[in-house]
Structure formats: structure tokens, C-alpha cells
Design an enzyme around this catalytic site. Structure first.
Site, mmCIF file in Angstrom:
data_model
loop_
_atom_site.group_PDB
_atom_site.id
_atom_site.type_symbol
_atom_site.label_atom_id
_atom_site.label_comp_id
_atom_site.label_asym_id
_atom_site.label_seq_id
_atom_site.Cartn_x
_atom_site.Cartn_y
_atom_site.Cartn_z
ATOM 1 N N THR A 205 0.862 -1.191 0.000
ATOM 2 C CA THR A 205 0.000 0.000 0.000
ATOM 3 C C THR A 205 0.896 1.237 0.000
ATOM 4 O O THR A 205 1.588 1.511 0.996
ATOM 5 C CB THR A 205 -0.915 0.038 1.237
ATOM 6 O OG1 THR A 205 -1.677 -1.164 1.282
ATOM 7 C CG2 THR A 205 -1.853 1.234 1.185
ATOM 8 N N LYS A 280 -7.092 2.074 -2.993
ATOM 9 C CA LYS A 280 -6.707 1.444 -1.723
ATOM 10 C C LYS A 280 -6.666 2.484 -0.591
ATOM 11 O O LYS A 280 -7.120 2.226 0.528
ATOM 12 C CB LYS A 280 -5.336 0.759 -1.889
ATOM 13 C CG LYS A 280 -4.725 0.218 -0.630
ATOM 14 C CD LYS A 280 -5.537 -0.904 -0.016
ATOM 15 C CE LYS A 280 -4.957 -1.342 1.336
ATOM 16 N NZ LYS A 280 -5.869 -2.168 2.101
ATOM 17 N N LYS A 348 -0.028 5.272 8.498
ATOM 18 C CA LYS A 348 0.628 5.589 7.208
ATOM 19 C C LYS A 348 -0.435 5.776 6.111
ATOM 20 O O LYS A 348 -0.378 6.719 5.321
ATOM 21 C CB LYS A 348 1.586 4.435 6.870
ATOM 22 C CG LYS A 348 2.268 4.475 5.524
ATOM 23 C CD LYS A 348 1.766 3.442 4.511
ATOM 24 C CE LYS A 348 1.707 2.016 4.941
ATOM 25 N NZ LYS A 348 1.137 1.106 3.952
HETATM 26 N N1 LIG Z 1 -1.471 -6.421 7.540
HETATM 27 C C1 LIG Z 1 -2.573 -6.125 6.863
HETATM 28 O O1 LIG Z 1 -3.692 -6.407 7.294
HETATM 29 C C2 LIG Z 1 -2.479 -5.468 5.524
HETATM 30 C C3 LIG Z 1 -1.369 -4.775 5.103
HETATM 31 N N2 LIG Z 1 -1.374 -4.174 3.875
HETATM 32 C C4 LIG Z 1 -0.201 -3.441 3.390
HETATM 33 O O2 LIG Z 1 0.724 -4.418 2.936
HETATM 34 C C5 LIG Z 1 2.056 -4.005 3.190
HETATM 35 C C6 LIG Z 1 2.743 -5.040 4.080
HETATM 36 O O3 LIG Z 1 1.990 -5.148 5.252
HETATM 37 P P1 LIG Z 1 2.348 -6.219 6.392
HETATM 38 O O4 LIG Z 1 2.773 -7.490 5.800
HETATM 39 O O5 LIG Z 1 1.219 -6.176 7.333
HETATM 40 O O6 LIG Z 1 3.588 -5.494 7.057
HETATM 41 P P2 LIG Z 1 4.785 -6.062 7.919
HETATM 42 O O7 LIG Z 1 5.239 -4.906 8.715
HETATM 43 O O8 LIG Z 1 4.424 -7.320 8.596
HETATM 44 O O9 LIG Z 1 5.888 -6.429 6.797
HETATM 45 C C7 LIG Z 1 6.564 -5.407 6.132
HETATM 46 C C8 LIG Z 1 7.557 -6.008 5.154
HETATM 47 O O10 LIG Z 1 8.317 -4.947 4.582
HETATM 48 C C9 LIG Z 1 9.709 -5.218 4.795
HETATM 49 N N3 LIG Z 1 10.456 -3.977 4.946
HETATM 50 C C10 LIG Z 1 10.176 -2.936 5.764
HETATM 51 N N4 LIG Z 1 11.084 -1.945 5.578
HETATM 52 C C11 LIG Z 1 11.950 -2.384 4.657
HETATM 53 C C12 LIG Z 1 13.118 -1.816 4.042
HETATM 54 N N5 LIG Z 1 13.543 -0.579 4.355
HETATM 55 N N6 LIG Z 1 13.765 -2.547 3.129
HETATM 56 C C13 LIG Z 1 13.322 -3.799 2.794
HETATM 57 N N7 LIG Z 1 12.247 -4.379 3.329
HETATM 58 C C14 LIG Z 1 11.566 -3.681 4.255
HETATM 59 C C15 LIG Z 1 9.751 -6.056 6.042
HETATM 60 O O11 LIG Z 1 10.991 -6.727 6.129
HETATM 61 P P3 LIG Z 1 11.533 -7.260 7.545
HETATM 62 O O12 LIG Z 1 10.877 -8.583 7.772
HETATM 63 O O13 LIG Z 1 12.996 -7.354 7.350
HETATM 64 O O14 LIG Z 1 11.144 -6.237 8.574
HETATM 65 C C16 LIG Z 1 8.562 -6.966 5.797
HETATM 66 O O15 LIG Z 1 8.885 -7.965 4.884
HETATM 67 C C17 LIG Z 1 1.935 -2.627 3.813
HETATM 68 O O16 LIG Z 1 2.054 -1.684 2.794
HETATM 69 C C18 LIG Z 1 0.530 -2.614 4.405
HETATM 70 O O17 LIG Z 1 0.003 -1.320 4.511
HETATM 71 C C19 LIG Z 1 -2.424 -4.296 3.014
HETATM 72 C C20 LIG Z 1 -3.524 -4.983 3.380
HETATM 73 C C21 LIG Z 1 -3.663 -5.580 4.680
HETATM 74 O O1 LIG Z 2 -4.643 -2.441 4.533
HETATM 75 C C1 LIG Z 2 -5.234 -3.165 5.336
HETATM 76 C C2 LIG Z 2 -6.590 -3.575 5.104
HETATM 77 C C3 LIG Z 2 -7.143 -4.449 6.164
HETATM 78 C C4 LIG Z 2 -8.476 -4.970 5.727
HETATM 79 O O2 LIG Z 2 -8.917 -4.698 4.604
HETATM 80 O O3 LIG Z 2 -9.081 -5.692 6.537
#
Ligand SMILES: NC(=O)C1=CN([C@@H]2O[C@H](COP(=O)(O)OP(=O)(O)OC[C@H]3O[C@@H](n4cnc5c(N)ncnc54)[C@H](OP(=O)(O)O)[C@@H]3O)[C@@H](O)[C@H]2O)C=CC1
Ligand SMILES: O=CCCC(=O)O
Length: 402
Positions: A205, A280, A348
Site C-alpha cells: 500500500t 486502496k 501511514k
Molecule cells: N497487515 C494487513 O492487514 C495489511 C497490510 N497491507 C499493506 O501491505 C504491506 C505489508 O503489510 P504487512 O505485511 O502487514 O507489514 P509487515 O510490517 O508485517 O511487513 C513489512 C515487510 O516490509 C519489509 N520492509 C520494511 N522496511 C523495509 C526496508 N527498508 N527494506 C526492505 N524491506 C523492508 C519487512 O521486512 P523485515 O521482515 O525485514 O522487517 C517486511 O517484509 C503494507 O504496505 C501494508 O500497509 C495491506 C492490506 C492488509
Molecule cells: O490495509 C489493510 C486492510 C485491512 C483490511 O482490509 O481488513
């Protein structure tokens, strides 16, 4: 008789709609309170968007007790042929059984798939691709998160550059705009390894400008780009029930659709790069405000002597019910916030949505107020809790003013 019915992406809706339309056409005397049997045995996942044509039918007069047999057939561009049979017996009630037989399923992706970013969302998504039989190469900044996927059969590459060089299509699921840009365009980033004939699908996102920037870098290497942020959280990611909001190269969208269908329950193609990111952010702006408002309601109900658990139940039965309230409400009442969507990511998204609104001079006072609340929650150390922990910021505020 309806000769053509356009099926919606959800197969249950498709079958229900088909059944009801046919039923009303063939069985004019069926009572209006007719209830079809639930189609629970049918896959809940979308299979295809198809147009169905009646190719054989045998129906008795609606007033008789005889059987109704109807066959529908559809062929997709990808060679999938689908038959639906509808059998009905008309008496005081009508029982419908739908049988669907899928033949010649050729709608699949046979290339190698890269996956960058194995956090809360990326890990289960990559896992679902591996379980579906895809040839997957993973990379994550913290390498240990790759291990469970390697045990499931994934290969590992030591940089986004290597992953992109070795894969036909590379997915990226990263925390925020900064990490999405770094992993794509930074040193040893995916852009360095990508080239003509390959595709990059960013499902993080991010804001419109970030998505456009990554698109330009990928395009400059002669590769294709698709943005595909998702609606749905940890559980839908595990269950392959996400909703994809895609935009960018249409040919890449078509190519990766079988993969999106492994990971999700529906997908929208929204045109130009930026439209997926914008959609989104609008969705998550609404969600962030809803959660802040729900938190206020829970705390107010408690303050006036009501049972907040009853409030959650009341809300779940009325016009403002939402799966999110039923899912998060019971644990919020107990002050528990098991992380599915980290609070820092919700803040964010509100920040980025406010930027989007600013760019078109749209007033968003509710979202602005909600954003302030999430910022307070972050300052209390709640960044990595679930976003429902925003209620804690309101608890603290009431203590401040008491
Ligand atoms: N969780 C949710 O319900 C949802 C999340 N999203 C979106 O999806 C994306 C991921 O979310 P989510 O999986 O929850 O987040 P997490 O915080 O669990 O994972 C984030 C990922 O990004 C990596 N990362 C962060 N900073 C860096 C960097 N500087 N360089 C390289 N890799 C980096 C992390 O690596 P490392 O493991 O090394 O920290 C990890 O793999 C976000 O944009 C979020 O807004 C969308 C829908 C739903
Ligand atoms: O970006 C996060 C979305 C979470 C949701 O749709 O339930």
C-alpha cells in the site's frame, strides 16, 4: 427465457443469480418466499467471469409436478469450459440443485514467481503460491523469515535484483513507500535485475507518486508493471480471500490473473497506474475513521453504564454492521489487540490518503481527526499492535481530561 447471464466474479453469487433467474423464468408460480438451498458445496473462490448460454433445456409446464432440467454452457477465452445443470421439481416448494463441472482448465501461470517482502501479508501469500504448485523464489530483508517458505519448497535469492533476474514475474509486499522504492529502485533492487519479457507487481500500500515512480523505473528496463494493493488482512491472506485493486499494464494483469486468483477472491482492474493506489487509500481512509469512531462508541457505552459487548452485538445486527466490528469488537472490549493490521500501517495509510485529498483540494476533516488519534497511539508505543489499539489513545485522552 434468459439466453445470457453475465456472471459476477464471486462464484456463489454467480450460481445463486443464475439459479434465481432461471427459476423465475421457468417456474413462474414459485412463491416469492422461495429460498434456494445454500450452495455451500461450491467453491467460494472466484473462478472466472463468464457468460452463460442455455444450450439445452427440458422444462415441464410450471403447474405440473414434473422435472425441470436445464443445461448451460460457457467457454472462456482461456479454453475453460463450464457446464451448469439445473434440476428442479415443482410442487408446493421447489428444490434446486446446481452441479458445476469444470473441464479443460488451462487457466494457469507456468512461469517462475518471485516474492519480495515476507511480513504479515507477504508470508501467507507466498505460502499459498507455493502450495498451489508455483515455482517461487523468495527474498526478505530479514532472511530468517524466508526459512519457513524454503521448507515448503521455495528457493532463495540474496537480493531483489537476483529474484527479478531469475523470475518471470516478481511480486513485492513491502511496508511503505520508502521500502517499496528501496526494494525496487535501490542498490541491488529489482529494477537492476528486471528486463524485457518480465513483470513487476507491487502489492504494497503506497501513494500514487510512489507507484508511478516504480512504474517508470520498471518501464525504462523494458519490463511490465502492475500495481495491485489488496483489501483484506492476515486471515484473508491466509485463506486466499484477498481483493486486488490493480492498475497498470493490462497484459501483465491478464498474465498474472491466475496467480491473483490463487491469492484472492476478487480482482478489479482500474486502468492507469495510480488508480489502484488511490482506491486502496480511499478504502483505508474510510476504515481508519470507522475504527476510531467504533472505539469512541465502545468507551462511551461503558462510561454510561452499558455493557460494551452488548453494543458490539447490537451493531452487528443493524445497518452499520461490518465484519471488522464483529471481528475486532470482542477483543477490543477485553483490551486485546492481536496484530493483523499493524497500527503504524493504518496511520501511514491515513497520512497518504490525506495527501491524496490535499492534491485535489478535497476536504476530509473526519480522516484528519482520525489520523491525529493514530499518531497519539503511535506515541504511546502501539505501532506494532493491531490498529484496533487506537482505542487506547482515547482511553488515555479521557484520563488526561478527567
Ligand atoms: N497487515 C494487513 O492487514 C495489511 C497490510 N497491507 C499493506 O501491505 C504491506 C505489508 O503489510 P504487512 O505485511 O502487514 O507489514 P509487515 O510490517 O508485517 O511487513 C513489512 C515487510 O516490509 C519489509 N520492509 C520494511 N522496511 C523495509 C526496508 N527498508 N527494506 C526492505 N524491506 C523492508 C519487512 O521486512 P523485515 O521482515 O525485514 O522487517 C517486511 O517484509 C503494507 O504496505 C501494508 O500497509 C495491506 C492490506 C492488509
Ligand atoms: O490495509 C489493510 C486492510 C485491512 C483490511 O482490509 O481488513
Amino acid at each position: 427465457m434468459p439466453s445470457t447471464l453475465l456472471a459476477k466474479p464471486n462464484i456463489n453469487n454467480l450460481l445463486s443469480a443464475t439459479a434465481m433467474a432461471l427459476c423465475s423464468a421457468f417456474c413462474p408460480r414459485i412463491s416469492t418466499n422461495f429460498r434456494p438451498k445454500p450452495f455451500s458445496s461450491f467453491p467460494s473462490k472466484p473462478l472466472l467471469s463468464l457468460s452463460f448460454k442455455v444450450f439445452s433445456s427440458q422444462a415441464t409446464d410450471a403447474s405440473s409436478q414434473g422435472p425441470l432440467i436445464l443445461m448451460l454452457k460457457s467457454e472462456s477465452k482461456t479454453g475453460l469450459t463450464c457446464f451448469i445443470s439445473v434440476y428442479g421439481t415443482i410442487a408446493t416448494r421447489c428444490y434446486l440443485t446446481l452441479t458445476m463441472i469444470m473441464l479443460n482448465v488451462t487457466d494457469k501461470f507456468s512461469g517462475r514467481v518471485g516474492f519480495l517482502g515476507l511480513g504479515i501479508m507477504g508470508s501467507p501469500m507466498a505460502q499459498n503460491l507455493i502450495k498451489a504448485g508455483c515455482d517461487v523464489i523468495v527474498w526478505n530483508r530479514t532472511k530468517s523469515k524466508c526459512d519457513p517458505l524454503i521448507s515448503l519448497g521455495a528457493k532463495y535469492s540474496s537480493s531483489p535484483e537476483e529474484v527479478a533476474a531469475n523470475c518471470d514475474v516478481t511480486f513485492a509486499m513491502l511496508a511503505d513507500p520508502e521500502s517499496a522504492i528501496d526494494v525496487a529502485c535501490g542498490k541491488n533492487g529489482a529494477v537492476s535485475g528486471i528486463g524485457p519479457g518480465k513483470g513487476y507487481v507491487d502489492i504494497s500500500t503506497v501513494d500514487v507518486a510512489t507507484s508511478k515512480l516504480i512504474n517508470e523505473h520498471i518501464k525504462a528496463r523494458g519490463a511490465l508493471f502492475l500495481e495491485a494493493p489488496v483489501s483484506g488482512s492476515k486471515k484473508p491472506a491466509e485463506d486466499g480471500q484477498l481483493i486486488f485493486l490493480t492498475a497498470g499494464d493490462r497484459s501483465l494483469y491478464e498474465l498474472v490473473s491466475p496467480l491473483l486468483d490463487i491469492l484472492g477472491k476478487s480482482r478489479f482492474y482500474l486502468g492507469e497506474v495510480g488508480n489502484g493506489a488511490a482506491m486502496k487509500l480511499v478504502v483505508n481512509m474510510i476504515m481508519g475513521s470507522m475504527m476510531a469512531s467504533f472505539s469512541e462508541g465502545i468507551l462511551l457505552s461503558k462510561k454510561v453504564g452499558l455493557d460494551p459487548s452488548v453494543l458490539v452485538e447490537v451493531v452487528s445486527q443493524g445497518a452499520i454492521s461490518a465484519p471488522m466490528y464483529s471481528l475486532k469488537g470482542p477483543s477490543m472490549v477485553k483490551s486485546q489487540y492481536p496484530t493483523a493490521f499493524p497500527l503504524k500501517h493504518q496511520q501511514k495509510d491515513l497520512r497518504l490518503a490525506l495527501g491524496l485529498a490535499e492534491s485535489v483540494s478535497q476536504s476530509t476533516p473526519i480522516a484528519a481527526a482520525a489520523n491525529e488519534l493514530y499518531k497519539v497511539a503511535k506515541s504511546y508505543g502501539l505501532s506494532d499492535e493491531d490498529f484496533s489499539a487506537v482505542i487506547e489513545a482515547l482511553k488515555a485522552k479521557s484520563q488526561d481530561t478527567a
